[in-house]
Design an enzyme around this catalytic site. Structure first.
Site, PDB file in Angstrom:
ATOM      1  N   SER A 179      -6.991   2.198  -2.252  1.00  0.00           N
ATOM      2  CA  SER A 179      -5.805   1.399  -2.560  1.00  0.00           C
ATOM      3  C   SER A 179      -6.259   0.058  -3.124  1.00  0.00           C
ATOM      4  CB  SER A 179      -5.004   1.169  -1.279  1.00  0.00           C
ATOM      5  OG  SER A 179      -4.108   0.105  -1.478  1.00  0.00           O
ATOM      6  N   GLU A 227       2.373   1.664  -3.368  1.00  0.00           N
ATOM      7  CA  GLU A 227       1.317   2.164  -4.264  1.00  0.00           C
ATOM      8  C   GLU A 227       1.142   3.675  -4.094  1.00  0.00           C
ATOM      9  OE1 GLU A 227      -2.524   0.474  -3.513  1.00  0.00           O
ATOM     10  OE2 GLU A 227      -3.504   1.659  -5.084  1.00  0.00           O
ATOM     11  N   LYS A 279     -15.261  -9.545   7.702  1.00  0.00           N
ATOM     12  CA  LYS A 279     -14.223 -10.389   7.120  1.00  0.00           C
ATOM     13  C   LYS A 279     -14.801 -11.680   6.546  1.00  0.00           C
ATOM     14  CE  LYS A 279     -10.486  -7.973   7.938  1.00  0.00           C
ATOM     15  NZ  LYS A 279      -9.693  -7.513   6.786  1.00  0.00           N
ATOM     16  N   GLU A 300     -14.014 -12.558  -6.120  1.00  0.00           N
ATOM     17  CA  GLU A 300     -12.704 -12.252  -6.709  1.00  0.00           C
ATOM     18  C   GLU A 300     -11.543 -12.687  -5.813  1.00  0.00           C
ATOM     19  OE1 GLU A 300     -15.018 -10.118  -5.769  1.00  0.00           O
ATOM     20  OE2 GLU A 300     -14.203  -8.308  -4.820  1.00  0.00           O
ATOM     21  N   GLU A 312     -15.920 -10.704   3.244  1.00  0.00           N
ATOM     22  CA  GLU A 312     -14.753 -10.444   2.407  1.00  0.00           C
ATOM     23  C   GLU A 312     -14.155 -11.731   1.857  1.00  0.00           C
ATOM     24  OE1 GLU A 312     -11.206  -9.054   4.384  1.00  0.00           O
ATOM     25  OE2 GLU A 312     -10.750  -7.703   2.719  1.00  0.00           O
ATOM     26  N   CYS A 328      -8.172  -1.873   3.978  1.00  0.00           N
ATOM     27  CA  CYS A 328      -8.086  -3.118   4.739  1.00  0.00           C
ATOM     28  C   CYS A 328      -9.315  -3.394   5.584  1.00  0.00           C
ATOM     29  CB  CYS A 328      -6.829  -3.167   5.582  1.00  0.00           C
ATOM     30  SG  CYS A 328      -6.364  -1.607   6.251  1.00  0.00           S
ATOM     31  N   GLU A 331       0.838  -1.202   0.000  1.00  0.00           N
ATOM     32  CA  GLU A 331       0.000   0.000   0.000  1.00  0.00           C
ATOM     33  C   GLU A 331       0.873   1.252   0.000  1.00  0.00           C
ATOM     34  OE1 GLU A 331      -2.690  -0.021   3.320  1.00  0.00           O
ATOM     35  OE2 GLU A 331      -4.312   0.763   2.092  1.00  0.00           O
TER      36      GLU A 331
END
Ligand SMILES: Cc1cc2nc3c(=O)[nH]c(=O)nc-3n(C[C@H](O)[C@H](O)[C@H](O)COP(=O)(O)O)c2cc1C
Ligand code: SF4
Ligand code: SF4
Ligand code: SF4
Ligand code: SF4
Ligand code: FES
Lengths: 401, 626
Positions: B356, B312, B395, B403, B398, B336, B309
């Protein structure tokens, strides 16, 4: 009700349109508050809070804006007197609001009109337009420099609880109509957080006459603690139902005579949230200090089943509770279930006593007036018609199988 | 149709109506004397009766009241007598502005409380012994404390509502709901999402979603904050522990667990320990005894996140400042917190390019485990089961995002919350606080303190600054003991900057740049930040950290219940204390990180391999659910 000219004491008398506003603007705020206090005017919406105190508190509150709200939600079962006032005497109601605005320094007022009354909307708006033309609304009202006031009518959405003043304010603000916590009271934090007067239609309509004729004159009617006159919406088993203007202190017997009620068994004073009286109590006075009411009088003759009457009331509350607080949301359902048990004869006295205790808790622990008053008919009917409900058999009104 | 309405989110009645407490209680008029149960007390003007009682060790029960939330005054369990008033008053909602006399346990009060509990139980369907909240339920406690010895007004024999199990994260069993509306206030006030609302009226009132849709079908961000504030078992997480047990019991499976920083700072609470102590190493032992094959530290992948990150961000800055590429979006937002990611996907989909592309530490770990670790350890990735112990309910959503399969498998198989793990530990017959300590497993081993502080709001920013500053200037961040105080604390939105001076030659374009950053937690604050950004007020900001939960992950929706500002403060303290005791406190100094870039992610941070495995993309959801 019928549009015929009514004979009355205060409200149902002749009134010169605009006269009170024109007089009020020549008086000081303190003069007006003084007259109201002299008149001992109390709220006609049910709670009977002294109007002068409410206005004084709002006048004393420090804020850049204040509001006047006319409570025309008229949702109490058996009440239809505000409708008559709005239809036949809109000048009294609107001018009462203008005077309130002048007294507390508000520039805007709302009429919260019961949804079912939307048929009046056009004529009321026409009336407001006319007042604007006559300079009884708008800028520099009645020639008083700097006194601006206008009125907007908002339609309610049909919930009984929206007649409760803080729920009404929530509804005006576009929220779910649920009562707020108090304190703070609307006089300090009302519409959009600004000090707000909420008054019943009839309370406001009484103001112009008090301004014109004085507080002392107003007290010539009624009792010491309940001054002036009151509109009663009379319905049920009688020959002449309708709206009556009577002095406070009239006894129930006198009223029953007047409306041609015969063979009366029970009188529900104050609508579904009021109390139900039996024959022994018909000598009682209609007055804040005795049998108080926002105006609803329902008459039941000897053919009526009191348990059915009660069931009707409880069904009303189960549905109309806003559902916010525990005692009212679940309590009313439990009371209704109790009534149904009595109807079917499947109750025990022990359980009914538990429900009576619960009813008392609801009266003191509910968040707003709805839950606090919904057990009134439960308690009064079970007590005042104990014989019929629990001890009679085969008299045609029995419900015990 | 839109599922949310930004105006009028919170009814005024539910906004705080408290008179603010005076800062200086010595000024005249700021204190007011009252009488409670015939004893005199002096309390700050505007204190509620409930606060006044509790501040003076007088216990008054409450249910709809919650320290994090505005006043509701709906359950009525807290009623007390105020002399001169006909009705009882809700002590949680009554600000003291004049001298009053209060009675907290009069006969009327006691009877009312018992009635209220009886009424709630008459509508409450559920059995304590099979309930997630057994032994930690406010309703159960009230029933126990207020002498409920039978169901005076009956008890439901069967459920009325179907349990909503549609969400990967949050489940709803409205049969246990007592309509305290804490979840509603949480979702509207703290999170400004507004998924839950009381609908209908009278005895039909219930908590519902937009058109009564299942939770996976509305704009819920899965943050679980509603669960943490629900007094009963009506809301709970989607618990995968049975599947995990099955994997552990399956000899073919190689079950690997990673533990995030926040659970270890809070899990002690599940074992009756006071908040504020970490059990990192005891937890490692517990996990091994439960039967996990490897115990890894998510802080390792937090370090990896910082590398990715941070790089980036520096690349974005370079593109913008050197290449004058205006298509580059700045400020860069952290990514995150999966609750925050879903929030921005729903409410600000046009800003997804600011986010990000780095995956969260949990997902990076999953992807690395099923590739690099599999390769290093020789275990067939097909047989690896990855479990992530997280403070978070989002989470779970997630790890199920379609993906998140860049390793060729589901990168993380199960997200397990702190609460759920505590149950597994108990089921394994272990009492965590008494266990011996042990270390994390190789090849990831020990991580840096920078990864650890990810758990508290501002931690990612602090960790990123420690690394980025040093990368750019060649010097440590100029703060005592590496503590960047501007990132710490619980203010809703923090803004600060660090001047970059005497930079290394390769970063010359950053010379003299005042590096500006913003830190926010709770999505209500995130919304404020987004509105500031929209209004052009954050144009000169470079980096923004957002955590969906109040306090950051330590206040996550999977953390021990109850939660309060005080408890979150203690958990944060535990994290910061533990981090100062660690030998390595900067992500880039973690030798295991250097190792993976040397051995596996050979083209460096933000290189091709890491782009494939450690970065992701987002979905424009909008507030429309199709
Ligand atoms: C459930 C409930 C319904 C009410 N409905 C009305 C109503 O329809 N009209 C009204 O004037 N007051 C109603 N009230 C009383 C109002 O809350 C308030 O006391 C009144 O508007 C104050 O005006 P007053 O002081 O002029 O009476 C209701 C109160 C409760 C608790
Ligand atoms: S008493 Fe009834 S109507 Fe009033 S707030 Fe409570 S639930 Fe709503
Ligand atoms: S919610 Fe509480 S009272 Fe209800 S079953 Fe669960 S533990 Fe028992
Ligand atoms: S999980 Fe978060 S977004 Fe979803 S309903 Fe609960 S508080 Fe609202
Ligand atoms: S779901 Fe929980 S927090 Fe929400 S109203 Fe019901 S009991 Fe309260
Ligand atoms: S805790 Fe005060 S009313 Fe619920």
């Amino acid at each position: 009700m019928e549009k015929a000219k009514r004979n009355g004491l205060v409200l149902f008398t002749d009134y010169q349109q605009g006269s009170a506003v024109k007089k009020a603007v020549t008086l000081t705020r303190d003069d007006i508050l003084f007259e109201l206090r002299e008149a001992k005017l109390k709220g006609r919406g049910g709670a009977g809070f002294p109007t002068s105190t409410k206005w004084m508190l709002t006048a004393a509150a420090i804020a850049d804006k204040k509001y006047i709200v006319c409570n025309a939600d008229e949702g109490e079962p058996g009440t239809f007197k505000d409708r008559v006032l709005l239809l036949e005497y809109p000048e009294l109601v609107f001018e009462g609001m203008v005077i309130a605005g002048y007294t507390i320094g508000a520039e805007y007022g709302f009429v919260y009109l019961r949804g079912e009354y939307n048929y009046m909307l056009k004529s009321l708006n026409d009336y407001l337009a006319m007042m604007r033309k006559e300079n009884l609304l708008g800028k520099d009202i009645a020639g008083k420099k700097g006194f601006n006031f206008d009125i907007e009518i908002k339609l309610g959405a049909g919930a009984y609880v929206c007649g409760e003043e803080t729920a009404l304010i929530e509804s005006l603000e576009g929220n779910r109509g649920e009562p707020r916590n108090r304190p703070p009271y609307p006089v300090n934090r009302g519409y959009l957080g600004y000090p707000t007067i909420v008054n019943n239609v009839e309370t406001l309509a009484s103001v112009p006459h008090i301004i014109n004729k004085g507080g002392e004159w107003y007290c010539t009617n009624g009792t010491d603690k309940s001054t002036g006159s009151k509109l009663f919406s009379v319905s049920g088993d009688c020959e002449k139902p309708g709206v009556y203007e009577l002095p406070w202190g009239t006894t129930i017997n006198e009223l029953l005579d007047l409306v041609g009620a015969k063979d009366t068994k029970a009188v529900q004073v104050g609508g579904a949230s009021g109390v139900c009286l039996n024959q022994e109590q018909f000598g009682r006075k209609l007055a804040y200090e005795d049998a108080g009411t926002g105006g609803s009088i329902m008459i039941f003759n000897s053919k009526r089943s009191m348990i059915k009457v009660l069931k009707n009331f409880m069904e009303f509350f189960v549905e109309e509770s806003c559902g916010q607080c525990t005692p009212c949301r679940i309590g009313n359902r439990k009371l209704l279930e109790g009534v149904e048990m009595i109807e079917k004869g499947t109750f025990t006295f022990g359980y009914i006593n538990s429900l009576k205790e619960l009813a008392k808790t609801m009266q003191i622990a509910s968040k707003c007036g709805l839950g606090q008053s919904s057990p009134n008919s439960f308690l009064s009917i079970l007590e005042n018609f104990d014989d019929e409900i629990f001890h009679s058999k085969g008299n045609g009104v029995s419900h015990v199988n | 149709m839109s599922t949310n309405n930004n105006n009028h989110r919170a009814p005024v009645s539910q906004k705080p109506l408290k008179v603010p407490k005076p800062q200086d209680t010595t000024t005249i008029g700021s204190m007011i004397s009252i009488e409670i149960n015939e004893k005199k007390f002096s309390v700050p003007f505007g204190t509620t009766i409930l606060e006044a009682c509790r501040d003076n060790q007088i216990y008054v029960p409450s249910l709809c009241h919650h320290e994090d939330l505005c006043i509701a005054g709906v359950c009525r369990i807290c009623v007390v007598e105020v002399e001169g008033m006909k009705t009882l008053q809700a002590s949680c909602a009554f600000p003291i502005t004049q001298q009053i006399k209060v009675k907290t346990t009069s006969e009327r009060v006691r009877r009312a409380r018992r009635h209220i509990i009886d009424l709630m139980l008459s509508e409450h369907y559920g059995e304590c012994y099979s309930c997630v909240r057994n032994k930690n339920c406010e309703l159960q406690n009230l029933a126990g404390e207020y002498g409920v010895d039978g169901f005076t007004f009956g008890h439901p024999e069967k459920p009325v509502f179907e349990i909503d199990r549609s969400s990967y994260s949050v489940m709803r069993d409205m049969n246990k709901c007592v309509l305290c509306r804490r979840c509603v206030r949480t979702c509207i006030d703290i999170q400004e999402v507004g998924v839950l609302e009381a609908v209908e009226r009278g005895d039909k009132t219930k908590i519902s979603t937009f058109f009564d849709r299942p939770l996976n079908d509305v704009i819920c961000i899965n943050c679980g904050q509603c669960i943490n504030r629900c007094p009963t078992g009506a809301l709970f997480t989607n618990d995968p522990s049975d599947e995990i047990w099955a994997a552990i019991d399956d000899p073919k499976k190689h079950v690997v667990i990673q533990t995030a920083p926040s659970p270890r700072a809070a899990i002690g609470e599940e074992f009756g320990m006071p908040a504020g102590k970490s059990y990192t190493r005891e937890l490692n032992t517990a996990l091994r005894r439960i039967g996990f094959d490897k115990v890894f530290d998510t802080n390792y992948s937090a370090d990896l996140t910082i590398m990715e990150e941070g790089t980036e961000l520096l690349l974005r800055l370079k593109k913008k400042l050197v290449d004058k590429d205006d298509s580059v979006k700045l400020p860069q937002f952290t990514s995150c917190s999966p609750g925050w990611v879903k929030f921005i996907e729903h409410f600000y989909p046009e800003y997804l390019d600011y986010l990000s592309t780095a995956k969260s530490p949990q997902q990076m770990f999953g992807a690395i485990t099923k590739t690099f670790y599999a390769q290093e350890s020789g275990v067939n990735p097909e047989d690896i089961v990855t479990v992530a112990v997280m403070p978070c309910s989002a989470k779970k959503f997630e790890c199920n995002r379609p993906e998140m399969t860049d390793s060729g498998f589901k990168d993380v198989d199960y997200g397990l919350t702190t609460r759920e793990l505590a149950k597994m530990i108990k089921e394994a017959g272990l009492h965590l606080p008494e266990l011996p300590k042990s270390d994390f497993d190789d090849p990831f081993g020990e991580a840096s303190g920078a990864g650890l502080i990810f758990g508290a709001t501002g931690g990612v920013m602090e960790a990123a600054l420690r690394t980025a500053y040093e990368l750019v200037t060649g010097r440590e961040v100029p703060f005592e003991n590496l503590r960047i105080e501007a990132c710490r604390g619980f203010e809703g939105i923090k803004q600060a900057s660090v001047k970059l001076e005497n930079v290394k030659t390769e970063w010359k374009f950053l010379e003299g740049v005042d590096f500006k950053f913003v830190v926010a937690h709770g999505t209500a604050n995130a919304r404020k930040v987004m509105e500031m950004l929209k209004a052009g007020e954050l144009n000169d900001v470079h980096f923004i950290e957002i955590m969906a939960c109040p306090g950051g992950c330590i206040g996550g929706g999977g953390q021990p219940i109850p939660t309060s500002p005080e408890i979150r403060k203690l958990r944060a303290k535990a994290i910061y204390e533990e981090e100062e005791s660690l030998p390595i406190r900067k992500s880039h100094e973690n030798p295991h990180i250097a190792y993976i870039y040397e051995k596996f992610l050979t083209d460096g941070p933000c290189g091709h391999i890491s782009h494939k495995l450690l970065h992701t993309h987002y979905t424009k959801r909008g507030d429309f659910i199709v």
